[in-house]
Design a protein around this motif. Structure first.
Motif, mmCIF file in Angstrom:
data_model
loop_
_atom_site.group_PDB
_atom_site.id
_atom_site.type_symbol
_atom_site.label_atom_id
_atom_site.label_comp_id
_atom_site.label_asym_id
_atom_site.label_seq_id
_atom_site.Cartn_x
_atom_site.Cartn_y
_atom_site.Cartn_z
ATOM 1 N N TRP A 117 -4.042 0.398 -2.083
ATOM 2 C CA TRP A 117 -3.527 -0.887 -1.588
ATOM 3 C C TRP A 117 -3.804 -1.939 -2.645
ATOM 4 N N GLU A 145 0.324 3.712 2.167
ATOM 5 C CA GLU A 145 -0.037 4.363 3.426
ATOM 6 C C GLU A 145 1.070 5.275 3.931
ATOM 7 N N LEU A 193 -6.769 8.516 3.189
ATOM 8 C CA LEU A 193 -6.640 8.941 4.580
ATOM 9 C C LEU A 193 -7.124 10.369 4.782
ATOM 10 N N SER A 249 -12.708 6.286 1.388
ATOM 11 C CA SER A 249 -11.915 5.059 1.287
ATOM 12 C C SER A 249 -12.810 3.848 1.050
ATOM 13 N N SER A 298 0.845 -1.197 0.000
ATOM 14 C CA SER A 298 0.000 0.000 0.000
ATOM 15 C C SER A 298 0.876 1.241 0.000
ATOM 16 N N GLN A 302 -3.884 6.606 13.296
ATOM 17 C CA GLN A 302 -4.578 5.341 13.036
ATOM 18 C C GLN A 302 -4.779 4.520 14.314
ATOM 19 N N SER A 322 -4.658 7.296 -1.161
ATOM 20 C CA SER A 322 -3.751 6.186 -0.875
ATOM 21 C C SER A 322 -4.377 4.921 -1.439
ATOM 22 N N ASN A 367 -7.442 3.271 -0.029
ATOM 23 C CA ASN A 367 -7.017 3.391 1.369
ATOM 24 C C ASN A 367 -6.871 4.868 1.750
#
Length: 301
Positions: A233, A26, A294, A186, A24, A152, A231, A292
């Motif tokens: 993944w 992230e 954020l 997301s 990913s 997170q 983001s 993903n």
């Protein structure tokens, strides 16, 4: 006999999380935020703009527990270096709240390998955020901080509104609270909202995204700003039968040990179908990329 479904242990979660990080963006997403936004955010801690004043010689940081598996200390040290660059000459008193002894040890090792961290002190609290809050209230020593972050980690907090209220109350004048949480755009948000019945009820985590946090902040009357960062993944292997990496990815997605080996076939099929929906994933060059995205929420004192 097929074994029953169960939640991942802390150690199993870390292993599943490694598969997630390796495939990913992230951390790249967080690095982009650190580069583009963090200097301006910490520059807004005006108490630190006059280091010749005795009161402003020390910056106090409270860096929250890494219950969502962020590599212990990595993002913290990046943020400390940004603070040092923006406010040169300021001493930093850094307190860490982290319940996992392995994460504490890993963080300490990172610090030992970072000779450039001058004028930084570290205080370690091997506690959950709730235990830390209870300790502070019992001792009656409500220390104030210039910068607090929760990366997170609110998915694993028992009482999210109470936790946010407490740590917001720990901010000094012109202090900042940074909350990093999954975005409402997301795939996680869609999965949790529309396909909750596809997920086993074994994971104790909260299904919370940005809007759940901003609603709490609005009720508290806390001024805040939200930064949205994309983001992705790559979960392509989730759809390859017998693939070990895909199995670990499905474990991370569901919070379940050996999901593909313990979940009923109908549940496995429905979850894979949900993951393919456009609100969850997109296809690029034949690969399935799960969203993903954020949200970085910066809260004023």
């Amino acid at each position: 006999m097929i074994p029953s479904m169960r939640s991942l242990t802390a150690e199993e979660y870390v292993e599943a999380f490694k598969s997630f990080l390796e495939h990913s963006t992230e951390h790249q997403c967080m690095d982009e935020f650190n580069k583009e936004q963090m200097p301006n955010i910490v520059a807004g801690i005006t108490r630190l703009c006059h280091p010749m004043s005795h009161k402003a010689e020390h910056a106090s940081l409270l860096l929250g527990d890494f219950l969502a598996g962020v590599v212990a200390g990595e993002q913290d040290l990046k943020m400390i270096r940004i603070l040092q660059a923006v406010h040169p000459g300021v001493f930093i008193d850094n307190e860490i709240v982290e319940p996992n002894p392995q994460h504490v040890a890993a963080y300490k090792e990172l610090v030992n390998q970072a000779p450039d961290l001058q004028n930084v002190s570290f205080i370690w609290h091997q506690l959950t955020s709730l235990e830390y809050e209870q300790q502070v209230k019992e001792k009656g020593t409500h220390k104030k901080f210039d910068f607090i972050h929760m990366i997170q980690m609110l998915y694993r907090v028992e009482d999210i509104p109470s936790t946010i209220k407490f740590f917001h109350s720990c901010l000094d004048h012109h202090g900042k609270l940074l909350i990093i949480i999954l975005s409402d755009s997301s795939g996680w948000a869609s999965l949790w909202k529309k396909h909750r019945d596809c997920l086993p009820a074994t994971d104790s985590g909260h299904y919370v995204t940005c809007s759940g946090i901003t609603e709490v902040l609005q009720r508290l009357g806390a001024q805040h700003r939200v930064y949205e960062l994309p983001s992705g993944w790559d979960i392509t292997e989730c759809f390859v039968e017998g693939d070990a990496l895909g199995g670990r990815m499905m474990d991370f997605l569901t919070g379940t040990k050996n999901f593909l080996g313990t979940a009923p076939p109908a549940l496995r099929r429905r979850l894979r179908e949900a993951l393919c929906q456009p609100e969850c994933s997109s296809t690029r060059d034949g690969r399935v990329i799960f969203s993903n995205n954020l949200s970085m929420i910066v809260v004023e004192s």
